[in-house]
Structure formats: C-alpha cells, structure tokens
Design a protein around this motif. Structure first.
Motif, PDB file in Angstrom:
ATOM      1  N   TRP A   1       0.854  -1.201   0.000  1.00  0.00           N
ATOM      2  CA  TRP A   1       0.000   0.000   0.000  1.00  0.00           C
ATOM      3  C   TRP A   1       0.881   1.239   0.000  1.00  0.00           C
ATOM      4  O   TRP A   1       1.874   1.315   0.719  1.00  0.00           O
TER       5      TRP A   1
ATOM      6  N   THR B   1      -4.636   6.510  -1.712  1.00  0.00           N
ATOM      7  CA  THR B   1      -3.920   5.350  -1.189  1.00  0.00           C
ATOM      8  C   THR B   1      -4.343   4.125  -1.983  1.00  0.00           C
ATOM      9  O   THR B   1      -5.539   3.889  -2.179  1.00  0.00           O
ATOM     10  N   SER B   2      -3.363   3.365  -2.427  1.00  0.00           N
ATOM     11  CA  SER B   2      -3.651   2.218  -3.277  1.00  0.00           C
ATOM     12  C   SER B   2      -2.605   1.135  -3.078  1.00  0.00           C
ATOM     13  O   SER B   2      -1.453   1.425  -2.747  1.00  0.00           O
ATOM     14  N   ASN B   3      -3.019  -0.113  -3.307  1.00  0.00           N
ATOM     15  CA  ASN B   3      -2.057  -1.218  -3.337  1.00  0.00           C
ATOM     16  C   ASN B   3      -1.882  -1.727  -4.770  1.00  0.00           C
ATOM     17  O   ASN B   3      -1.290  -2.774  -4.998  1.00  0.00           O
TER      18      ASN B   3
ATOM     19  N   SER C   1       3.815   2.825  -8.435  1.00  0.00           N
ATOM     20  CA  SER C   1       2.585   2.828  -7.649  1.00  0.00           C
ATOM     21  C   SER C   1       1.485   3.581  -8.390  1.00  0.00           C
ATOM     22  O   SER C   1       1.695   4.698  -8.864  1.00  0.00           O
ATOM     23  N   ASP C   2       0.312   2.959  -8.461  1.00  0.00           N
ATOM     24  CA  ASP C   2      -0.824   3.589  -9.128  1.00  0.00           C
ATOM     25  C   ASP C   2      -1.292   4.844  -8.388  1.00  0.00           C
ATOM     26  O   ASP C   2      -1.993   5.666  -8.959  1.00  0.00           O
ATOM     27  N   ALA C   3      -0.875   5.018  -7.142  1.00  0.00           N
ATOM     28  CA  ALA C   3      -1.245   6.203  -6.369  1.00  0.00           C
ATOM     29  C   ALA C   3      -0.620   7.472  -6.936  1.00  0.00           C
ATOM     30  O   ALA C   3      -0.993   8.576  -6.554  1.00  0.00           O
TER      31      ALA C   3
ATOM     32  N   ASP D   1     -10.022   4.427  -9.387  1.00  0.00           N
ATOM     33  CA  ASP D   1      -9.400   3.920  -8.163  1.00  0.00           C
ATOM     34  C   ASP D   1      -9.163   2.417  -8.250  1.00  0.00           C
ATOM     35  O   ASP D   1      -8.561   1.828  -7.367  1.00  0.00           O
TER      36      ASP D   1
END
Length: 98
Positions: free
Chosen positions: A60, A67-69, A81-83, A90
């Motif tokens: 994460w 916030t993303s995993n 990271s896709d964040a 999302d």
C-alpha cells in the motif's frame, strides 16, 4: 514509456494501450517489483507519461491520487505505484499481471 521496447511486441498488442500522466511535480521511482521493498531501477522525470501493460497488487502506498495497493507494470520488470498515476479510476484499468 519504455525506453527500449522489444521487437517481439506486435503493434496490434500495443495499439489498445494508452499513456497516463504521473502526478504533477513528481519524480516517480520505478521499482523492480510491485512494492516499496523492491529496488529502484530508475526515476521518471516530472511530466512523464507511462504505458500500463498490466497491474498487480502490492504494498500500500499513499500518494498524490490517494492510497492504493495497485502497482502498474510499465515495462519488463518495472513497476510504479498507481497512487501516483492518473488513470481516472481507483480500481484496475488494465489486465492483472501474470
């Protein structure tokens, strides 16, 4: 975008892919796997756009877009990271990585 794509990648396979911008003002770490525990293989400069070939769950991360995993595979052995990537979603926008 990948600096050196292999010739084996057929144009038909990549024609459906689109590029996505990374967060403004961010120099984004590209890692060797889907998580912060993986080594940094390069850093994308501000204003970069990336192709997302596939996505996979990983550690994460809290970033510019929440916030993303989800981790985006942008080249062979390269993940971000896709964040920090503006995909407009999302959730997953590409197939899961195998």
């Amino acid at each position: 975008m990948a600096a050196a794509e292999t010739p084996a990648e057929a144009p038909a396979a990549t024609s459906a892919l689109r590029t996505y911008p990374i967060a403004p003002g961010v120099r984004l770490n590209v890692r060797s796997g889907p998580g912060t525990q993986y080594g940094i293989v390069r850093v994308l400069p501000e204003g970069s756009r990336v192709l997302v070939y596939c996505q996979t769950p990983g550690t994460w991360v809290s970033g510019y877009y929440g916030t993303s995993n989800i981790w985006d595979n942008i080249s062979n052995g390269e993940f971000v990271s896709d964040a920090y990537v503006y995909t407009g979603s999302d959730g997953y926008i590409a197939p899961r990585c195998l």
